[in-house]
Write a protein that holds these residues in place. Sequence first.
Motif, PDB file in Angstrom:
ATOM      1  N   VAL A   1       0.908  -1.219   0.146  1.00  0.00           N
ATOM      2  CA  VAL A   1      -0.029  -0.060   0.161  1.00  0.00           C
ATOM      3  C   VAL A   1       0.693   1.533   0.064  1.00  0.00           C
ATOM      4  N   LEU A   2       2.075   0.910   1.167  1.00  0.00           N
ATOM      5  CA  LEU A   2       3.374   2.658   0.747  1.00  0.00           C
ATOM      6  C   LEU A   2       4.086   2.295   0.016  1.00  0.00           C
ATOM      7  N   SER A   3       4.541   1.490  -1.307  1.00  0.00           N
ATOM      8  CA  SER A   3       4.936   1.519  -2.186  1.00  0.00           C
ATOM      9  C   SER A   3       4.718   2.287  -3.518  1.00  0.00           C
ATOM     10  N   LEU A   4       5.704   2.887  -4.177  1.00  0.00           N
ATOM     11  CA  LEU A   4       5.418   3.317  -4.879  1.00  0.00           C
ATOM     12  C   LEU A   4       5.448   2.985  -6.420  1.00  0.00           C
ATOM     13  N   ASN A   5       6.638   1.599  -5.918  1.00  0.00           N
ATOM     14  CA  ASN A   5       7.374   1.132  -6.445  1.00  0.00           C
ATOM     15  C   ASN A   5       6.704  -0.387  -7.417  1.00  0.00           C
ATOM     16  N   GLY A   6       5.416  -0.505  -6.828  1.00  0.00           N
ATOM     17  CA  GLY A   6       5.136  -1.649  -6.523  1.00  0.00           C
ATOM     18  C   GLY A   6       5.763  -3.348  -5.513  1.00  0.00           C
ATOM     19  N   PRO A   7       4.555  -4.236  -6.076  1.00  0.00           N
ATOM     20  CA  PRO A   7       5.052  -5.149  -5.072  1.00  0.00           C
ATOM     21  C   PRO A   7       6.068  -6.097  -5.751  1.00  0.00           C
ATOM     22  N   GLN A   8       6.677  -5.923  -7.150  1.00  0.00           N
ATOM     23  CA  GLN A   8       7.246  -6.827  -7.864  1.00  0.00           C
ATOM     24  C   GLN A   8       9.118  -6.272  -7.546  1.00  0.00           C
ATOM     25  N   LYS A   9       9.152  -5.097  -6.700  1.00  0.00           N
ATOM     26  CA  LYS A   9      10.316  -4.460  -6.412  1.00  0.00           C
ATOM     27  C   LYS A   9      11.066  -4.759  -5.590  1.00  0.00           C
ATOM     28  N   LEU A  10      12.212  -4.316  -5.824  1.00  0.00           N
ATOM     29  CA  LEU A  10      12.988  -4.639  -4.094  1.00  0.00           C
ATOM     30  C   LEU A  10      13.249  -3.018  -3.224  1.00  0.00           C
ATOM     31  N   TRP A  11      12.816  -3.343  -1.870  1.00  0.00           N
ATOM     32  CA  TRP A  11      12.843  -1.967  -1.229  1.00  0.00           C
ATOM     33  C   TRP A  11      13.935  -2.135  -1.092  1.00  0.00           C
ATOM     34  N   PRO A  12      14.761  -1.071  -0.480  1.00  0.00           N
ATOM     35  CA  PRO A  12      16.147  -0.360   0.199  1.00  0.00           C
ATOM     36  C   PRO A  12      16.055  -0.850   1.351  1.00  0.00           C
ATOM     37  N   LEU A  13      14.448  -0.462   2.286  1.00  0.00           N
ATOM     38  CA  LEU A  13      15.337  -0.754   3.594  1.00  0.00           C
ATOM     39  C   LEU A  13      13.598  -1.587   3.694  1.00  0.00           C
ATOM     40  N   TRP A  14      13.358  -2.880   3.739  1.00  0.00           N
ATOM     41  CA  TRP A  14      12.444  -3.778   4.075  1.00  0.00           C
ATOM     42  C   TRP A  14      12.506  -4.222   5.435  1.00  0.00           C
ATOM     43  N   PRO A  15      11.405  -3.700   6.345  1.00  0.00           N
ATOM     44  CA  PRO A  15      11.316  -3.962   7.505  1.00  0.00           C
ATOM     45  C   PRO A  15      10.614  -5.455   7.961  1.00  0.00           C
ATOM     46  N   GLY A  16      10.221  -6.138   6.559  1.00  0.00           N
ATOM     47  CA  GLY A  16       9.447  -7.349   6.887  1.00  0.00           C
ATOM     48  C   GLY A  16      10.003  -8.025   7.227  1.00  0.00           C
ATOM     49  N   CYS A  17      11.445  -8.405   6.629  1.00  0.00           N
ATOM     50  CA  CYS A  17      12.971  -9.664   7.104  1.00  0.00           C
ATOM     51  C   CYS A  17      13.246  -9.444   7.889  1.00  0.00           C
ATOM     52  N   ALA A  18      13.404  -7.844   8.694  1.00  0.00           N
ATOM     53  CA  ALA A  18      13.990  -7.990   9.918  1.00  0.00           C
ATOM     54  C   ALA A  18      12.436  -8.722  11.002  1.00  0.00           C
TER      55      ALA A  18
ATOM     56  N   LYS B   1      22.736  -1.419  17.444  1.00  0.00           N
ATOM     57  CA  LYS B   1      23.656  -2.888  16.831  1.00  0.00           C
ATOM     58  C   LYS B   1      22.309  -4.109  15.663  1.00  0.00           C
ATOM     59  N   TYR B   2      21.465  -4.331  16.612  1.00  0.00           N
ATOM     60  CA  TYR B   2      20.668  -4.997  15.588  1.00  0.00           C
ATOM     61  C   TYR B   2      19.940  -3.740  15.018  1.00  0.00           C
ATOM     62  N   SER B   3      19.457  -2.807  15.421  1.00  0.00           N
ATOM     63  CA  SER B   3      19.014  -1.676  13.638  1.00  0.00           C
ATOM     64  C   SER B   3      20.138  -2.206  12.523  1.00  0.00           C
ATOM     65  N   PHE B   4      21.298  -1.895  12.956  1.00  0.00           N
ATOM     66  CA  PHE B   4      22.066  -1.859  12.042  1.00  0.00           C
ATOM     67  C   PHE B   4      22.693  -3.251  11.135  1.00  0.00           C
ATOM     68  N   SER B   5      22.141  -4.215  11.362  1.00  0.00           N
ATOM     69  CA  SER B   5      22.474  -5.582  11.272  1.00  0.00           C
ATOM     70  C   SER B   5      21.250  -5.595  10.435  1.00  0.00           C
ATOM     71  N   THR B   6      20.555  -6.187  10.905  1.00  0.00           N
ATOM     72  CA  THR B   6      19.020  -6.245  10.232  1.00  0.00           C
ATOM     73  C   THR B   6      18.585  -5.281   9.353  1.00  0.00           C
ATOM     74  N   VAL B   7      18.698  -4.171   9.827  1.00  0.00           N
ATOM     75  CA  VAL B   7      17.326  -2.926   8.833  1.00  0.00           C
ATOM     76  C   VAL B   7      18.683  -2.926   7.456  1.00  0.00           C
ATOM     77  N   ILE B   8      20.190  -2.627   7.941  1.00  0.00           N
ATOM     78  CA  ILE B   8      21.130  -1.602   7.135  1.00  0.00           C
ATOM     79  C   ILE B   8      21.879  -2.625   6.615  1.00  0.00           C
ATOM     80  N   LEU B   9      22.893  -3.919   7.377  1.00  0.00           N
ATOM     81  CA  LEU B   9      23.291  -4.495   6.321  1.00  0.00           C
ATOM     82  C   LEU B   9      23.379  -5.674   6.135  1.00  0.00           C
ATOM     83  N   GLY B  10      22.053  -6.384   5.517  1.00  0.00           N
ATOM     84  CA  GLY B  10      21.100  -6.378   5.109  1.00  0.00           C
ATOM     85  C   GLY B  10      20.320  -6.242   3.529  1.00  0.00           C
ATOM     86  N   SER B  11      19.989  -4.731   4.318  1.00  0.00           N
ATOM     87  CA  SER B  11      19.537  -4.270   2.560  1.00  0.00           C
ATOM     88  C   SER B  11      21.066  -4.103   1.827  1.00  0.00           C
ATOM     89  N   ILE B  12      21.838  -3.318   2.429  1.00  0.00           N
ATOM     90  CA  ILE B  12      23.173  -3.066   1.781  1.00  0.00           C
ATOM     91  C   ILE B  12      23.364  -4.301   1.087  1.00  0.00           C
TER      92      ILE B  12
END
Length: 150
Positions: A41-58, A133-144
């Motif tokens: 709902v919040l994405s402008l790219n549509g569901p088939q795109k990779l998002w830079p900061l996808w919190p679902g995986c975190a 450290k948790y936020s860095f590992s889950t949100v930033i490092l994984g996304s990068i």
Amino acid sequence: MQPRKDHSPSALFNWDSRVRTLLSAILIGTLCYAAARLGGVLSLNGPQKLWPLWPGCAMLVGPALSHPGNIGLFLILSGLAGFAAYDLQAGVSAGAIGWLLLADTLEILVAIFGVSYFLHGLPRLNSLEGLAKYSFSTVILGSIVVHSLA
């Protein structure tokens, strides 16, 4: 003298561990579906795109770390099934869903290894340093890592 009855939540809900695991998997799958739906709902790219900061995986890192072994893997798979269910409902092709799930899996694994490395196993988020450290590992490092490969 009568033995004292235990009224603690663990005594009230003394279910078999398989039932608890199944209920946990259903809850995690449902929450991941809801997260993907909200993200769609919040994405402008549509569901088939990779998002830079996808919190679902975190969101899947915590249950995976707190339930090591096969149970953690089962909980990750249930979360990925929630993501896939939303993608199917949104009309994403099977090939794109496969790539998205592969990217999500890689992001989750990188985040789990990052949290394990920086926080030495199961994270204790009782300090600002632990949360950072948790936020860095889950949100930033994984996304990068995932987005540099995509």
